[in-house]
Design a protein around this motif. Structure first.
Motif, PDB file in Angstrom:
ATOM      1  N   ARG A  25     -30.228  20.769   2.373  1.00 11.05           N
ATOM      2  CA  ARG A  25     -29.945  19.698   1.410  1.00 11.05           C
ATOM      3  C   ARG A  25     -31.155  19.389   0.515  1.00 11.05           C
ATOM      4  NH1 ARG A  25     -25.983  20.984   3.721  1.00 11.05           N
ATOM      5  NH2 ARG A  25     -24.306  19.706   4.518  1.00 11.05           N
ATOM      6  N   MET A  26     -32.359  19.568   1.046  1.00  6.70           N
ATOM      7  CA  MET A  26     -33.542  19.119   0.303  1.00  6.70           C
ATOM      8  C   MET A  26     -34.187  20.215  -0.547  1.00  6.70           C
ATOM      9  SD  MET A  26     -35.296  16.641   3.103  1.00  6.70           S
ATOM     10  CE  MET A  26     -36.609  16.114   2.048  1.00  6.70           C
ATOM     11  N   PHE A  27     -34.174  21.453  -0.095  1.00 10.74           N
ATOM     12  CA  PHE A  27     -34.883  22.516  -0.786  1.00 10.74           C
ATOM     13  C   PHE A  27     -33.884  23.439  -1.490  1.00 10.74           C
ATOM     14  CE2 PHE A  27     -37.529  21.482   2.976  1.00 10.74           C
ATOM     15  CZ  PHE A  27     -38.581  20.901   2.306  1.00 10.74           C
ATOM     16  N   PRO A  28     -33.983  23.567  -2.800  1.00 13.41           N
ATOM     17  CA  PRO A  28     -33.002  24.374  -3.524  1.00 13.41           C
ATOM     18  C   PRO A  28     -33.065  25.868  -3.191  1.00 13.41           C
ATOM     19  CG  PRO A  28     -34.515  23.276  -5.060  1.00 13.41           C
ATOM     20  CD  PRO A  28     -34.888  22.868  -3.686  1.00 13.41           C
ATOM     21  N   LYS A  29     -34.261  26.358  -2.857  1.00  9.59           N
ATOM     22  CA  LYS A  29     -34.373  27.778  -2.532  1.00  9.59           C
ATOM     23  C   LYS A  29     -33.657  28.099  -1.219  1.00  9.59           C
ATOM     24  CE  LYS A  29     -37.705  31.461  -2.747  1.00  9.59           C
ATOM     25  NZ  LYS A  29     -39.072  31.826  -3.040  1.00  9.59           N
ATOM     26  N   VAL A  30     -33.778  27.204  -0.262  1.00  9.71           N
ATOM     27  CA  VAL A  30     -33.082  27.391   1.014  1.00  9.71           C
ATOM     28  C   VAL A  30     -31.582  27.254   0.810  1.00  9.71           C
ATOM     29  CG1 VAL A  30     -32.809  26.479   3.352  1.00  9.71           C
ATOM     30  CG2 VAL A  30     -35.066  26.589   2.333  1.00  9.71           C
ATOM     31  N   LYS A  31     -31.197  26.308  -0.044  1.00 10.18           N
ATOM     32  CA  LYS A  31     -29.770  26.104  -0.314  1.00 10.18           C
ATOM     33  C   LYS A  31     -29.159  27.345  -0.957  1.00 10.18           C
ATOM     34  CE  LYS A  31     -26.646  22.803  -2.433  1.00 10.18           C
ATOM     35  NZ  LYS A  31     -26.543  21.550  -3.168  1.00 10.18           N
ATOM     36  N   ALA A  32     -29.919  28.009  -1.802  1.00  2.82           N
ATOM     37  CA  ALA A  32     -29.406  29.205  -2.470  1.00  2.82           C
ATOM     38  C   ALA A  32     -29.322  30.396  -1.522  1.00  2.82           C
ATOM     39  CB  ALA A  32     -30.297  29.551  -3.662  1.00  2.82           C
ATOM     40  N   SER A  33     -30.199  30.441  -0.538  1.00  2.00           N
ATOM     41  CA  SER A  33     -30.236  31.634   0.317  1.00  2.00           C
ATOM     42  C   SER A  33     -29.445  31.495   1.621  1.00  2.00           C
ATOM     43  CB  SER A  33     -31.688  31.993   0.646  1.00  2.00           C
ATOM     44  OG  SER A  33     -32.274  30.941   1.376  1.00  2.00           O
TER      45      SER A  33
END
Length: 119
Positions: free
Chosen positions: A76-84
């Protein structure tokens, strides 16, 4: 030849199991255990199994919470993690924690219970 070896192995195994059962249930005595002793032993084993299952379930629940909160927070907080990380990746991370800690706790509780009851 193969039948003779198979028969010999079966007799040897049955004799070994009978000796092993008598030693465990008699605890060094030469007497044969009664039906009451066998039912008591089965009740103790059932109790230990129940305790192990409870401990394993508790550890699995704790591992679920401990692994799902950081995973979902990071998504929820980090966009790079959300994308991967898609939903399958998140589920795999959470289930890995459950599968690591649940059986470990179950086996350790079973060993502790059997050692305390049979010693």
């Amino acid at each position: 030849m193969a039948d003779d070896l198979q028969r010999w192995w079966r007799q040897k195994r049955e004799g070994h199991l009978a000796l092993q059962q008598n030693c465990v249930s008699c605890k060094g005595s030469f007497m044969i255990p009664s039906a009451v002793e066998d039912s008591e032993r089965a009740a103790r084993a059932r109790h230990c199994t129940d305790e192990g299952a409870k401990a394993g379930f508790k550890a699995a629940c704790i591992a679920f919470v401990a692994s799902s909160i950081p995973t979902l927070t990071a998504v929820r907080m980090f966009p790079k993690v959300k994308a991967s990380l898609n939903y399958t990746g998140q589920a795999l991370i959470v289930s890995a924690g459950i599968f690591l800690f649940g059986p470990y706790s179950l086996y350790s509780e079973l060993l502790h219970c059997f050692r305390s009851n049979y010693s």
